[in-house]
Write a protein that holds these residues in place. Sequence first.
Motif, mmCIF file in Angstrom:
data_model
loop_
_atom_site.group_PDB
_atom_site.id
_atom_site.type_symbol
_atom_site.label_atom_id
_atom_site.label_comp_id
_atom_site.label_asym_id
_atom_site.label_seq_id
_atom_site.Cartn_x
_atom_site.Cartn_y
_atom_site.Cartn_z
ATOM 1 N N ALA A 30 0.841 -1.194 0.000
ATOM 2 C CA ALA A 30 0.000 0.000 0.000
ATOM 3 C C ALA A 30 0.874 1.241 0.000
ATOM 4 N N TYR A 31 0.461 2.217 -0.789
ATOM 5 C CA TYR A 31 1.090 3.534 -0.734
ATOM 6 C C TYR A 31 0.426 4.300 0.399
ATOM 7 N N VAL A 32 1.236 4.779 1.335
ATOM 8 C CA VAL A 32 0.714 5.479 2.502
ATOM 9 C C VAL A 32 1.298 6.881 2.562
ATOM 10 N N SER A 33 0.417 7.844 2.717
ATOM 11 C CA SER A 33 0.830 9.231 2.914
ATOM 12 C C SER A 33 0.035 9.728 4.111
ATOM 13 N N ALA A 34 0.736 9.997 5.204
ATOM 14 C CA ALA A 34 0.022 10.183 6.468
ATOM 15 C C ALA A 34 0.269 11.529 7.102
ATOM 16 N N SER A 35 -0.816 12.139 7.546
ATOM 17 C CA SER A 35 -0.719 13.291 8.415
ATOM 18 C C SER A 35 -0.309 12.789 9.797
ATOM 19 N N SER A 36 0.632 13.444 10.438
ATOM 20 C CA SER A 36 1.147 12.961 11.718
ATOM 21 C C SER A 36 0.035 12.858 12.757
ATOM 22 N N ASN A 37 -0.008 11.695 13.405
ATOM 23 C CA ASN A 37 -0.934 11.435 14.505
ATOM 24 C C ASN A 37 -2.414 11.445 14.110
ATOM 25 N N SER A 38 -2.708 11.332 12.829
ATOM 26 C CA SER A 38 -4.111 11.310 12.429
ATOM 27 C C SER A 38 -4.770 10.010 12.859
ATOM 28 N N LEU A 59 -2.958 12.525 -5.228
ATOM 29 C CA LEU A 59 -4.213 12.757 -4.506
ATOM 30 C C LEU A 59 -4.095 12.262 -3.065
ATOM 31 N N ALA A 60 -3.443 11.127 -2.867
ATOM 32 C CA ALA A 60 -3.239 10.627 -1.507
ATOM 33 C C ALA A 60 -2.457 11.641 -0.677
ATOM 34 N N ASP A 61 -1.455 12.262 -1.284
ATOM 35 C CA ASP A 61 -0.684 13.290 -0.577
ATOM 36 C C ASP A 61 -1.577 14.477 -0.205
ATOM 37 N N LYS A 62 -2.470 14.819 -1.105
ATOM 38 C CA LYS A 62 -3.403 15.925 -0.844
ATOM 39 C C LYS A 62 -4.341 15.570 0.314
ATOM 40 N N VAL A 63 -4.783 14.323 0.337
ATOM 41 C CA VAL A 63 -5.650 13.851 1.422
ATOM 42 C C VAL A 63 -4.896 13.908 2.757
ATOM 43 N N ALA A 64 -3.625 13.511 2.721
ATOM 44 C CA ALA A 64 -2.813 13.571 3.942
ATOM 45 C C ALA A 64 -2.632 15.013 4.407
ATOM 46 N N TYR A 69 -4.972 10.058 7.291
ATOM 47 C CA TYR A 69 -4.019 8.982 7.027
ATOM 48 C C TYR A 69 -4.474 8.351 5.711
ATOM 49 N N ALA A 70 -3.791 8.661 4.623
ATOM 50 C CA ALA A 70 -4.229 8.241 3.289
ATOM 51 C C ALA A 70 -3.554 6.933 2.888
ATOM 52 N N VAL A 71 -4.355 5.999 2.389
ATOM 53 C CA VAL A 71 -3.858 4.674 2.041
ATOM 54 C C VAL A 71 -4.365 4.281 0.654
#
Length: 238
Positions: A30-38, A59-64, A69-71
Amino acid sequence: MSGPECCSNPPNLSSSSGSGSVTQLGGLKAYVSASSNSKQAILLISDVYGYESPNLRKLADKVANAGFYAVVPDFMHGEPYDPDNADKPLPVWLSIHNTDRGFEDAKPVIAALKSQGITTVGAAGFCWGAKVVVELAKSALIQAAVLLHPSLTSLDDVKEVKVPMALLGAEVDKHSPPELMRQFGEILISTKVKSFVKIFPGVAHGWAVRYKAEDEFAVKSAEEAHQDMLDWFLAHME
């Protein structure tokens, strides 16, 4: 989901993109782009071209960046649809990579997210992925849903949806034409499920993730859809 409309414009996968990373989650890459502590996760479920699409990862980065926490899981198990592979035309490929399998694969991904401390999960699906999101919404395994140029979804499917759902459609789309999208919305109203329907003028099936960066109108339309998607999740993820 057959014919050239859905699969005539595969993404360019020649270059990596995105600020996230690829990891293992629930048995899938899975490609994960995460906002810290979300504590709120959004699954982005791809079309038949799979999780490596640069536009989908952006788009996942934009969601993060919006706080989630974008997956983007690899529901294709390393074998996205390849229109140049004569040995696996779309009907054959779909018989292997069907949406029922995608739904089952999504369950351990969601469980893995919950085990990491995620409290709420939303999901957005594109074409093939939209049907998987519908199944998740029918089972209430997610808290909010967005369908972008869906395919393989029936009126009966929508009657069973249990969570708030936004439907973002294209003006030109044989798989989910505007009239069908409006019928989906009418069903959700009748079943008292929070819903939102929007038809984007001048775009065709796949526009939200298969736009070309040099096409200013296409980019603007895709970005508008992305913002609508984010607004829906921000309003309905608790």
